[in-house]
Each structure stands twice: as C-alpha cells, then as structure tokens.
Design a protein around this motif. Structure first.
Motif, PDB file in Angstrom:
ATOM      1  N   ASP A 127       0.843  -1.187   0.000  1.00  0.00           N
ATOM      2  CA  ASP A 127       0.000   0.000   0.000  1.00  0.00           C
ATOM      3  C   ASP A 127       0.882   1.243   0.000  1.00  0.00           C
ATOM      4  OD1 ASP A 127       0.904   0.483   2.539  1.00  0.00           O
ATOM      5  OD2 ASP A 127      -0.952  -0.065   3.548  1.00  0.00           O
ATOM      6  N   ASN A 128       0.235   2.395  -0.003  1.00  0.00           N
ATOM      7  CA  ASN A 128       1.035   3.601  -0.134  1.00  0.00           C
ATOM      8  C   ASN A 128       1.749   3.999   1.152  1.00  0.00           C
ATOM      9  OD1 ASN A 128      -1.061   4.521   1.331  1.00  0.00           O
ATOM     10  ND2 ASN A 128      -1.939   5.830  -0.281  1.00  0.00           N
ATOM     11  N   GLN A 129       1.569   3.187   2.203  1.00  0.00           N
ATOM     12  CA  GLN A 129       2.326   3.411   3.435  1.00  0.00           C
ATOM     13  C   GLN A 129       3.529   2.469   3.524  1.00  0.00           C
ATOM     14  OE1 GLN A 129       1.455   5.862   5.798  1.00  0.00           O
ATOM     15  NE2 GLN A 129       0.165   6.448   4.071  1.00  0.00           N
ATOM     16  N   GLY A 130       3.679   1.621   2.538  1.00  0.00           N
ATOM     17  CA  GLY A 130       4.809   0.711   2.546  1.00  0.00           C
ATOM     18  C   GLY A 130       4.510  -0.609   3.236  1.00  0.00           C
ATOM     19  N   ARG A 131       3.218  -0.922   3.442  1.00  0.00           N
ATOM     20  CA  ARG A 131       2.854  -2.201   4.062  1.00  0.00           C
ATOM     21  C   ARG A 131       2.512  -3.216   2.979  1.00  0.00           C
ATOM     22  NH1 ARG A 131      -0.952   1.033   8.120  1.00  0.00           N
ATOM     23  NH2 ARG A 131      -1.720   1.651   6.077  1.00  0.00           N
ATOM     24  N   ARG A 132       3.040  -4.410   3.165  1.00  0.00           N
ATOM     25  CA  ARG A 132       2.760  -5.415   2.152  1.00  0.00           C
ATOM     26  C   ARG A 132       1.345  -5.939   2.320  1.00  0.00           C
ATOM     27  NH1 ARG A 132       6.953 -10.152   1.098  1.00  0.00           N
ATOM     28  NH2 ARG A 132       5.802 -11.348   2.648  1.00  0.00           N
ATOM     29  N   LEU A 133       0.586  -5.940   1.240  1.00  0.00           N
ATOM     30  CA  LEU A 133      -0.798  -6.399   1.269  1.00  0.00           C
ATOM     31  C   LEU A 133      -0.888  -7.885   0.945  1.00  0.00           C
ATOM     32  CD1 LEU A 133      -2.357  -3.341  -0.618  1.00  0.00           C
ATOM     33  CD2 LEU A 133      -2.344  -3.767   1.855  1.00  0.00           C
ATOM     34  N   TRP A 134      -0.185  -8.298  -0.039  1.00  0.00           N
ATOM     35  CA  TRP A 134      -0.167  -9.719  -0.380  1.00  0.00           C
ATOM     36  C   TRP A 134       1.018 -10.017  -1.296  1.00  0.00           C
ATOM     37  CZ3 TRP A 134      -0.525  -9.841  -5.631  1.00  0.00           C
ATOM     38  CH2 TRP A 134      -1.343  -8.912  -6.278  1.00  0.00           C
ATOM     39  N   LYS A 135       1.262 -11.308  -1.452  1.00  0.00           N
ATOM     40  CA  LYS A 135       2.318 -11.740  -2.367  1.00  0.00           C
ATOM     41  C   LYS A 135       1.857 -13.010  -3.070  1.00  0.00           C
ATOM     42  CE  LYS A 135       7.229 -12.406  -2.971  1.00  0.00           C
ATOM     43  NZ  LYS A 135       8.559 -12.181  -2.435  1.00  0.00           N
ATOM     44  N   ARG A 136       2.116 -13.104  -4.336  1.00  0.00           N
ATOM     45  CA  ARG A 136       1.725 -14.268  -5.119  1.00  0.00           C
ATOM     46  C   ARG A 136       2.948 -14.821  -5.845  1.00  0.00           C
ATOM     47  NH1 ARG A 136      -1.690 -13.533  -2.179  1.00  0.00           N
ATOM     48  NH2 ARG A 136      -3.902 -13.095  -2.534  1.00  0.00           N
ATOM     49  N   GLU A 137       2.904 -16.102  -6.094  1.00  0.00           N
ATOM     50  CA  GLU A 137       4.022 -16.735  -6.806  1.00  0.00           C
ATOM     51  C   GLU A 137       3.924 -16.455  -8.299  1.00  0.00           C
ATOM     52  OE1 GLU A 137       4.201 -20.839  -5.967  1.00  0.00           O
ATOM     53  OE2 GLU A 137       4.950 -20.560  -3.931  1.00  0.00           O
ATOM     54  N   GLY A 138       5.030 -16.578  -8.937  1.00  0.00           N
ATOM     55  CA  GLY A 138       5.052 -16.378 -10.382  1.00  0.00           C
ATOM     56  C   GLY A 138       6.139 -15.403 -10.775  1.00  0.00           C
ATOM     57  N   THR A 139       6.656 -15.586 -11.951  1.00  0.00           N
ATOM     58  CA  THR A 139       7.691 -14.673 -12.430  1.00  0.00           C
ATOM     59  C   THR A 139       7.378 -14.244 -13.844  1.00  0.00           C
ATOM     60  OG1 THR A 139       8.972 -16.518 -13.256  1.00  0.00           O
ATOM     61  CG2 THR A 139       9.489 -15.743 -11.038  1.00  0.00           C
TER      62      THR A 139
END
Lengths: 196, 466
Positions: free
Chosen positions: B314-326
């Motif tokens: 988010d715009n505060q630098g907090r990670r919201l989610w992460k998904r696999e894949g490249t």
C-alpha cells in the motif's frame, strides 16, 4: 596475417586487435577490402552504394570485433556482415525505388524454366556460347538467392559450408541453390546465344 | 573438395576484367580509419546490458551543479503493521556501510551544508548521505558537449514515453538509458561518450554540459521533471534545469530507479527495495530481494515483481499480499484494478483473473489493454485477459513503443543492428521493417517520433515516413 582456409583468427591476429585495433583494421581492409567491395556491388548493382557499404562493413567489424568468436574464418564473418548490410539496404523503401524490379525468373517462371534446360553442362554451354564475354551480365540477371551462392562459390571461393554460414542458411539449401543457379545460368546462356 | 570448373574461371576472369580497376582504395581505408577513431571499439566481450559494460557509460550531471544541502525527513510509518523497515541511516560512504534502523533524527536537527549553514531548502531530498564523487561538479567536471544527432525534427507537446529494452536470452533487464522529460520537450540520454540533457527537441541544443561519472548506469525522470541518474550505490537527482538537487545513497548498488505519481520513488537493489514516499521523506526498506520490475498504481500502491513472485504494497509501505510467479511487469491497468505480472493477470486483491497462454518477455500498456511479447511473437490483450490479436515479427523483438493514434513501433534485432516495424492498432504491419543501421540500446517515443539510443549515438526516427 589471416589466410583463407584458416578456420579461425590466429592468436597473433587476436592480440593485434587487442593491442592496436586500428592497425588490425588496416590489415583487414588491405586483405579483404576489394573482395568485400565487389561482393557489395553484386548485391546492390551500384558502385557508389557498394563503396559506402564496404566502408560500413569494416567500420562495423572494427566496432564489433569483440563479438567475433573466432569459430569461423574472418572473411566468412566479413562477408556475412556485407550480406546483411546489403540486404538491409535493399529492404528500405527508398532503395527499392532505385533498383530495377526483381527479375521475374525468380518466381514461378524460373521453376518452369529449369525443367527445359538444354543438353550439356553449364561449362559446355558456356564454351559454346557467344555470350561468354557477357557471362557476368547473365549472372547479375539471376535472382538474388541464386546469384549470391554462385558468386560466393565461384568468385569468393567459399565452400558450401562457408556459404551456409555467411547466408545463415542450411548447407543443403545452399547446395540446392547452387545446382539451380547453374541450371538457370546454363539456360540463360543458351537463350542469350540463340537470340543473337 | 571443390571441382575445378570453367564456369568459375570464366566468372572470375570476367569479374576481374570488369572490375579490375575498381578496388578498395586508400582513400576509402583512410575514411574508415578516421571514422573508426571517433569511436573506439568495444573491448568487452560482455553483452552491453551487463554491469561491466554499462559501467563504461558516462553520467548525466549538470555542470552548473550546486549541491543543495539535505534535510532529514520525518515521515513515520506504523511500524507494528509495516513489513517495511526504516532506512533513515545516514550513509557514511559509498561502500554500503549504512546500518539499518538508526534513530530517526528530529525535525530540528537539520544537516548543514559544506559551509556549515543550516539548509533553508524546504523540500530538499534528504538521506543524510555522503556526497557522490563527481556529483559536485566543481573539481571533477569534465565537460562533455558533443554528441551526434543525425536528424532532429520538430516536436510539439507532451506525450513522451520511454521504455528500457528487454535483454535477450535470460540476462537481467537493463535499466533505461534514455528517458523523456514530462513536458515532452526533451530527452535525457546516457551514452558511452557523454551524458546529454537534450532540452529542446526543435534544435540540437545542449543546455547543460556534464561532468563524467564512470559508473552511471541508468536515468529516470519523475512526473515533475526531476532527473535521477543511478551510479553504483547513489542516485543523483537533478532539477528540470539540470542543477543538482540531491543525492541519495543506498547500502547496496542500485539496480533500478522508478518514480510514480506524487514523486514516490522506488530504488531496487539486490537485497531489498527502498521506497521514498515523497521527496525528503524517510526511505523505507521493503524486504523484497531481487526485484525485477516495479509499478505504481494511480492511488499510490506499489507492485513489485521479484524473482519468485509479485508483491503488492500500500502507499504506506505495508505489504498487502504476495503471489508466486515470475515474468515481465508488473503493470497496472489504468484504473488500477488489474495487475499483470508474467503470464498472470491479478485483481487488486491478488486473485488470479486469468492466466495468459504464453509467458512473455516484456509488456507495456496499450490503448485497448496491454501488449505482451516474446522474441518472435507480439500479443495484444484486453485487461479482461481476452486475446485481441497476435503478430509474428520477422526478427526478434527488443522493445515496443506506443505511437500516435494507437500505432505501435516494434524495435527488432536483425543480424547486424536494429530495425523498426510500425504496426496499426490492430496489429497489421505498416510498410516494411526499416534498418536503423546501429545496435539499439534504448528508446523513447514522442509525438510520432522515436528517439533511439544506439551504439552510434542518439538517433531520431520517424518510422512512418518513407
């Protein structure tokens, strides 16, 4: 100095490129300049353009010599640059307006033509033909993909393997084109002679 | 063994008769040598996009540089929720000696400039970081003023866009070495000979002359026109007038610099990514190693493509989610509701909208969606994932540039240099590929023209003019 037939750049030559590329370039131009110039002419059919392209070839070789891996002869690499530059030149719209329309024998007509070839080898036909003095004109009239293999084989003395490398083609394709080019030339010479 | 043939002998004889007086003359040789001396040959066997080659580039810094003192920012992030870490540490040197999580300086602890006076710059970028060698301009300036531009034509209005090229094979994606100014009236380029700020595209007009900095590797331009040049661990920030505004330094070499709306700045290193939410603010360390690409959404969210997946912050630098894949990207849809990464299209919640049929090497936004390409295939998709059209090029694709009226320009790698092919919005070729006669290093599109940085210099092309 690199000799034709060597398969790769000698260590001495490689060192020269590392130490003094300008001198190495001069030697390269002295050795292959005229051959490259003539090869460009056969593609472009214009001496001024051929001179421009030939100079461009050596400039490119100079700037990209590091990419020459030494797996082939230097002249093969130079000819490949020449062929690519000429093809690029020939592809541009402005250039297409300058050169004649491609010889129609390059298409269907050529295939029909090949089937009615006269007796004898091209050499026998050649000897018999009064067109001998105009052989080059007949060669130049061939479609590009036939003309280039003929010239690389007979004039530049490359093997079919080397021609395949220069043209980035399969060796069998080169052999086939060479065969058809001879047939076409034979036909052209016979036809030219009979018309006189 | 080649058989002796009369044909060969006759051909040779004829050629030699016709062309015997026409040789590669000493004048031609001298001409080649003179041109060759203007540009030394490349000595490295490394591809140009690799760091050792790129390090030979010169950097863009203004001659009239004035080193603006910095002020440490005080923006705070709720640390209990943030997975980002604070990099407020003043770097002591360019060797990466900065320690993580130093105490944030107070508002009134303004750093002093070289004369000892407190800075009065209200918005000066601040990292409390060491001056960058060569960035000061006074002592190390080696003025560079010349650069070949074969044919510059008039440009009007804004709309410049630039993209770095995709590295062939599996090499790292090169950083852009040419970038447009947001007012549409200039480009910034790094070349092997010089760094150039081309301010006015109407004429080749060098408003700034530049000192060299041997390790410069890429340029980036902010929406407000600030110019960033990365050089090893430093980012040198220039104003739109070419004067030095600030230099930021990271504890590791900067691989990529990307600006987003609101002057948000992302710097990517090997170990982590570093986010500055506004000029002068603290820099946050985002725990994402090996960032391969990044994009800012209009609302300030940040998508980071990494070696093992896609992460959204988010715009505060907090990670919201992460998904696999490249893969290439990430890329936001214009409304920010879709994110493309590799061959996957996600929604804002990280749900897979649709997988794409093939894995692309690069992607850019497009009037009707986005374009994804591999070396020998260019495919257009709508943001729903629907395939619109596909085109197979005659040569390997290096880069893609959106032109005017939905037209596209495809930069391709031929055997000896680059070539440009124009396409309609529907993917139909316009004319034939045109050789650029040089090795392309990067490009920027502007108002119907292409600026290409090549090994022969900066070129401007009009791909649609016969």
């Amino acid at each position: 100095m690199i000799r034709k037939g060597e398969t790769s750049m000698s260590q001495t030559e490689q060192r020269l490129w590392d130490v003094d590329p300008a001198v190495a370039l001069e030697r390269l131009m002295a050795e292959y300049g005229t051959k490259v110039l003539h090869l460009a002419f056969f593609y472009l059919k214009d001496r001024h353009l051929a001179e421009d392209v030939a100079q461009e070839v050596f400039l490119k070789a100079y700037h990209n010599w590091h990419s020459f891996r030494g797996e082939s002869a230097v002249y093969t690499w130079l000819y490949r640059i020449t062929v690519n530059l000429c093809r690029d030149k020939a592809r541009t719209a402005w250039w297409r307006r300058l050169i004649p329309v491609a010889d129609p024998r390059g298409s269907e007509e050529a295939r029909e033509w090949e089937q009615v070839s006269p007796e004898g080898t091209p050499e026998e036909v050649l000897v018999a033909s009064e067109e001998r003095a105009h052989l080059l004109r007949h060669v130049q009239a061939l479609p590009e993909h036939y003309r280039e293999v003929l010239l690389l084989y007979y004039y530049q003395d490359l093997s079919t393997v080397e021609i395949a490398e220069v043209l980035n083609a399969n060796e069998n394709t080169v052999k086939t084109r060479l065969f058809r080019a001879r047939q076409l030339l034979k036909e052209s010479l016979a036809k030219g002679g009979s018309e006189r | 063994m080649k058989e002796p043939l009369d044909l060969g002998q006759a051909l040779k004889a004829e050629i030699e008769r016709d062309l015997k007086d026409w040789t590669f003359t000493p004048e031609m040789r001298q001409n080649v040598l003179a041109r060759a001396r203007q540009t030394p040959p490349k000595r490295s066997r490394l591809p140009w996009w690799q760091p050792a080659s790129v390090a030979a580039a010169a950097v863009l810094i203004t001659l009239v540089s004035r080193h603006v003192p910095f002020r440490m920012g005080t923006a705070s992030v709720p640390q209990e929720k943030s997975q980002a870490t604070d990099l407020g540490a003043p770097a002591q040197s360019s060797t990466g000696a900065a320690k993580a999580e130093p105490p944030a300086p107070s508002e009134d602890s303004k750093p002093k400039d070289s004369s000892g006076a407190q800075s009065s710059e209200p918005n000066a970028a601040t990292m409390g970081l060491a001056p960058v060698p060569g960035a000061g301009g006074e002592a190390n300036a080696e003025n560079v003023t010349t650069m070949g531009i074969p044919s510059l034509k008039a440009m009007d209005g804004a709309g410049l866009r630039a993209f770095g090229l995709v590295a062939p094979e599996h090499g790292p994606k090169p950083g852009p070495r040419i970038a447009p100014l947001p007012d549409g009236k200039g480009v910034v380029a790094l070349t092997s000979q010089a760094a150039t700020l081309l301010r006015d595209s109407l004429e080749p007009n060098w408003e700034v002359t530049l000192p060299r900095l041997s390790s410069a590797s890429q340029v980036a331009v902010s929406p407000e026109g600030r110019i960033g040049v990365t050089a090893d661990t430093a980012l040198i920030i220039l104003g739109a007038d070419g004067t030095t505004q600030a230099s930021l330094q990271l504890p590791e070499p900067i691989r990529r610099a990307i600006w987003g709306s609101g002057e948000r700045l992302l710097l990517a290193g090997e170990r982590a990514a570093y986010l500055q939410r506004s000029p002068g603010a603290q820099i946050l360390t985002l725990p994402e190693p090996n960032v391969t690409g990044a994009a800012f959404a209009p609302d300030g969210r940040l998508a980071l493509g990494t070696a093992d997946g896609l992460a959204l912050y988010d715009n505060q630098g907090r990670r919201l989610w992460k998904r696999e894949g490249t893969g290439p990207g990430p890329l936001f849809s214009p409304d920010g509701t879709r994110i493309l990464c590799g061959n996957s299209l996600f929604d804002g919640e990280g749900n897979l909208v649709t997988p794409l049929p093939s894995s692309a090497e690069g992607a850019i936004p497009y009037a009707r969606g986005f374009l994804a390409w591999q070396a020998r295939e260019l495919t257009a998709y709508a943001w729903t994932g629907k395939l619109l059209w596909r085109w197979r090029p005659p040569y390997a694709i290096l880069g893609l540039f959106p032109g005017e009226n939905g037209k596209l320009w495809v930069l391709m790698q031929t055997g000896e240099g680059g070539a440009i092919q124009a396409l309609t919005e529907g993917g139909r070729p316009i004319g034939e590929p045109r050789s650029i006669g040089a090795e392309p290093l990067g490009g920027a599109a502007a108002n119907g023209k292409l600026y290409l940085l090549t090994d022969q210099g900066l070129q401007m092309l009009d791909p649609l003019t016969p």
